[in-house]
Design a protein around this motif. Structure first.
Motif, PDB file in Angstrom:
ATOM      1  N   ALA A 159      -8.085  76.170 -20.002  1.00 43.04           N
ATOM      2  CA  ALA A 159      -7.883  75.111 -21.057  1.00 43.04           C
ATOM      3  C   ALA A 159      -8.990  73.901 -21.176  1.00 43.04           C
ATOM      4  N   MET A 160      -9.912  73.743 -20.061  1.00 39.83           N
ATOM      5  CA  MET A 160     -10.784  72.779 -19.879  1.00 39.83           C
ATOM      6  C   MET A 160     -12.075  73.300 -20.359  1.00 39.83           C
ATOM      7  N   ASP A 161     -12.257  74.622 -20.729  1.00 46.38           N
ATOM      8  CA  ASP A 161     -13.283  75.292 -21.161  1.00 46.38           C
ATOM      9  C   ASP A 161     -14.553  75.172 -20.084  1.00 46.38           C
ATOM     10  N   PRO A 162     -14.316  75.849 -19.013  1.00 45.64           N
ATOM     11  CA  PRO A 162     -15.186  75.558 -17.900  1.00 45.64           C
ATOM     12  C   PRO A 162     -16.213  76.573 -18.056  1.00 45.64           C
ATOM     13  N   LYS A 163     -17.536  76.376 -17.527  1.00 49.79           N
ATOM     14  CA  LYS A 163     -18.551  77.069 -17.284  1.00 49.79           C
ATOM     15  C   LYS A 163     -18.413  78.382 -16.537  1.00 49.79           C
ATOM     16  N   MET A 164     -17.614  78.180 -15.497  1.00 52.43           N
ATOM     17  CA  MET A 164     -17.262  79.181 -14.664  1.00 52.43           C
ATOM     18  C   MET A 164     -15.857  78.833 -13.855  1.00 52.43           C
ATOM     19  N   MET A 165     -15.631  79.931 -13.296  1.00 52.67           N
ATOM     20  CA  MET A 165     -14.163  79.992 -12.678  1.00 52.67           C
ATOM     21  C   MET A 165     -14.327  80.305 -11.191  1.00 52.67           C
ATOM     22  N   LEU A 166     -13.762  79.628 -10.254  1.00 51.67           N
ATOM     23  CA  LEU A 166     -13.604  79.628  -8.873  1.00 51.67           C
ATOM     24  C   LEU A 166     -12.210  80.215  -8.562  1.00 51.67           C
ATOM     25  N   PHE A 167     -11.895  81.305  -7.994  1.00 52.97           N
ATOM     26  CA  PHE A 167     -10.699  81.841  -7.340  1.00 52.97           C
ATOM     27  C   PHE A 167     -10.681  81.846  -5.987  1.00 52.97           C
ATOM     28  N   ASP A 168      -9.773  81.250  -5.370  1.00 49.96           N
ATOM     29  CA  ASP A 168      -9.703  80.968  -3.851  1.00 49.96           C
ATOM     30  C   ASP A 168      -8.532  81.960  -3.401  1.00 49.96           C
ATOM     31  N   GLU A 169      -8.536  83.156  -3.414  1.00 55.29           N
ATOM     32  CA  GLU A 169      -7.448  83.959  -2.715  1.00 55.29           C
ATOM     33  C   GLU A 169      -6.166  83.828  -3.689  1.00 55.29           C
ATOM     34  N   PRO A 170      -6.355  83.979  -4.971  1.00 47.80           N
ATOM     35  CA  PRO A 170      -5.312  83.719  -6.187  1.00 47.80           C
ATOM     36  C   PRO A 170      -4.147  84.422  -5.838  1.00 47.80           C
ATOM     37  N   THR A 171      -4.198  85.647  -5.094  1.00 48.62           N
ATOM     38  CA  THR A 171      -2.930  86.748  -5.027  1.00 48.62           C
ATOM     39  C   THR A 171      -2.271  86.740  -3.742  1.00 48.62           C
ATOM     40  N   SER A 172      -2.911  85.898  -2.631  1.00 44.71           N
ATOM     41  CA  SER A 172      -2.438  85.710  -1.297  1.00 44.71           C
ATOM     42  C   SER A 172      -1.083  85.355  -1.096  1.00 44.71           C
ATOM     43  N   ALA A 173      -0.563  84.586  -2.092  1.00 42.20           N
ATOM     44  CA  ALA A 173       0.682  84.019  -2.072  1.00 42.20           C
ATOM     45  C   ALA A 173       1.797  84.631  -2.783  1.00 42.20           C
ATOM     46  N   LEU A 174       1.415  85.725  -3.237  1.00 42.02           N
ATOM     47  CA  LEU A 174       2.380  86.496  -4.332  1.00 42.02           C
ATOM     48  C   LEU A 174       2.838  87.523  -3.590  1.00 42.02           C
ATOM     49  N   ASP A 175       4.091  87.994  -4.217  1.00 39.39           N
ATOM     50  CA  ASP A 175       4.669  89.509  -3.695  1.00 39.39           C
ATOM     51  C   ASP A 175       3.731  90.572  -4.283  1.00 39.39           C
ATOM     52  N   PRO A 176       3.798  91.752  -3.468  1.00 33.85           N
ATOM     53  CA  PRO A 176       2.710  92.785  -3.848  1.00 33.85           C
ATOM     54  C   PRO A 176       2.884  93.340  -5.226  1.00 33.85           C
ATOM     55  N   GLU A 177       4.251  93.266  -5.794  1.00 34.98           N
ATOM     56  CA  GLU A 177       4.353  93.623  -7.127  1.00 34.98           C
ATOM     57  C   GLU A 177       3.856  92.802  -8.165  1.00 34.98           C
ATOM     58  N   MET A 178       3.564  91.215  -7.790  1.00 36.24           N
ATOM     59  CA  MET A 178       3.192  90.652  -8.679  1.00 36.24           C
ATOM     60  C   MET A 178       1.500  90.333  -8.786  1.00 36.24           C
ATOM     61  N   VAL A 179       0.816  91.173  -7.841  1.00 34.56           N
ATOM     62  CA  VAL A 179      -0.534  90.927  -7.482  1.00 34.56           C
ATOM     63  C   VAL A 179      -1.202  91.429  -8.912  1.00 34.56           C
ATOM     64  N   GLY A 180      -0.899  92.621  -9.165  1.00 27.20           N
ATOM     65  CA  GLY A 180      -1.598  93.105 -10.313  1.00 27.20           C
ATOM     66  C   GLY A 180      -1.601  92.504 -11.581  1.00 27.20           C
TER      67      GLY A 180
END
Length: 249
Positions: A159-180
């Motif tokens: 929403a801030m219209d960034p020029k790039m995105m940084l993702f720090d292990e964005p799925t590590s806290a999720l249950d396996p079925e939610m990763v996808g």
């Protein structure tokens, strides 16, 4: 988009100094998708957090979009302005529990970028539609699944219209079925040309989406290559050992 030269980061604690980054040199071009992998404790997340100055580098130079933001030659930096241009998604969702999804997304554009509330709301709904959550605008975070909360966190950054995105292990806290569902949103962003730096243990995503792989261990980049070359024929012995354990498991 980003140029990093000689990046060092040392943490100080009661037991002494711990050097986490030991001289990182890296570049990320506009539109590129760089995936950073390696064992836990290797310095991957610290490297990512240094890029938008959530961690202050001990030494070295970081240049973002033509501006030196850390190191020799750095001018006075508007840190909030820099971070607004580098959207970051963390392991934890960090949504405000007392705010609706819409309020979580629109707060920063209105307060920091001084957008009209109506424009921010319109943009929020457009982005929620992109990630399949338009009907959740009035919901509170506790009413959402982990995967849905992480998708909202991604939208909040976008929403801030960034020029790039940084993702720090964005799925590590999720249950396996939610990763996808989160990885699919990230793939959509990649397809749209978003510049991305991603720390992840999701090897399938890394191979499918990345332009380049950076393998980090002990605070150094030990190997840098295309996904096919890295996964099919890693050159560094430490990378070979890491991949053999990942693939065998």
């Amino acid at each position: 988009m980003i140029s990093v030269k000689g990046l060092h980061k040392t943490f100080h604690n009661a037991k002494g100094d711990v050097e986490v980054l030991k001289g990182i040199d890296a570049e990320i071009a506009d539109g590129e998708k760089v995936v950073i992998i390696g064992p836990s404790g290797s310095g991957k997340s610290t490297f990512l957090r240094c890029l938008n100055l959530l961690e202050e580098p001990t030494s070295g130079t970081i240049e973002f979009d033509g501006q030196v933001i850390s190191g020799p030659g750095a001018s006075k930096v508007n840190i909030d302005g820099i971070r607004a241009q580098m959207g970051m998604v963390f392991q934890q969702f960090n949504l405000f529990p007392h705010m609706t999804v819409e309020e979580n997304i629109t707060m920063a554009p209105v307060m920091i970028k001084k957008q009209k509330k109506s424009d921010a709301v319109e943009r929020a709904h457009s982005l929620l539609k992109l990630v399949g959550l338009e009907e959740k605008a009035s919901a509170y975070p506790k009413q959402l699944s982990g995967g849905q909360q992480q998708r909202v966190a991604i939208v909040r950054a976008l929403a801030m219209d960034p020029k790039m995105m940084l993702f720090d292990e964005p799925t590590s806290a999720l249950d396996p079925e939610m990763v996808g569902e989160v990885l699919r949103v990230m793939e959509v962003l990649a397809d749209k040309g978003m510049t991305m730096a991603v720390v992840t243990h999701e090897m399938g995503f890394a191979r499918h989406v990345a332009n380049r792989i950076l393998f980090v261990d002990d605070g150094r980049i030990l190997e840098e290559n295309t996904p096919d070359a890295f996964f099919d024929d890693p050159q560094n012995p430490r990378a070979q050992d890491f991949l053999s354990k990942i693939i065998n498991n």
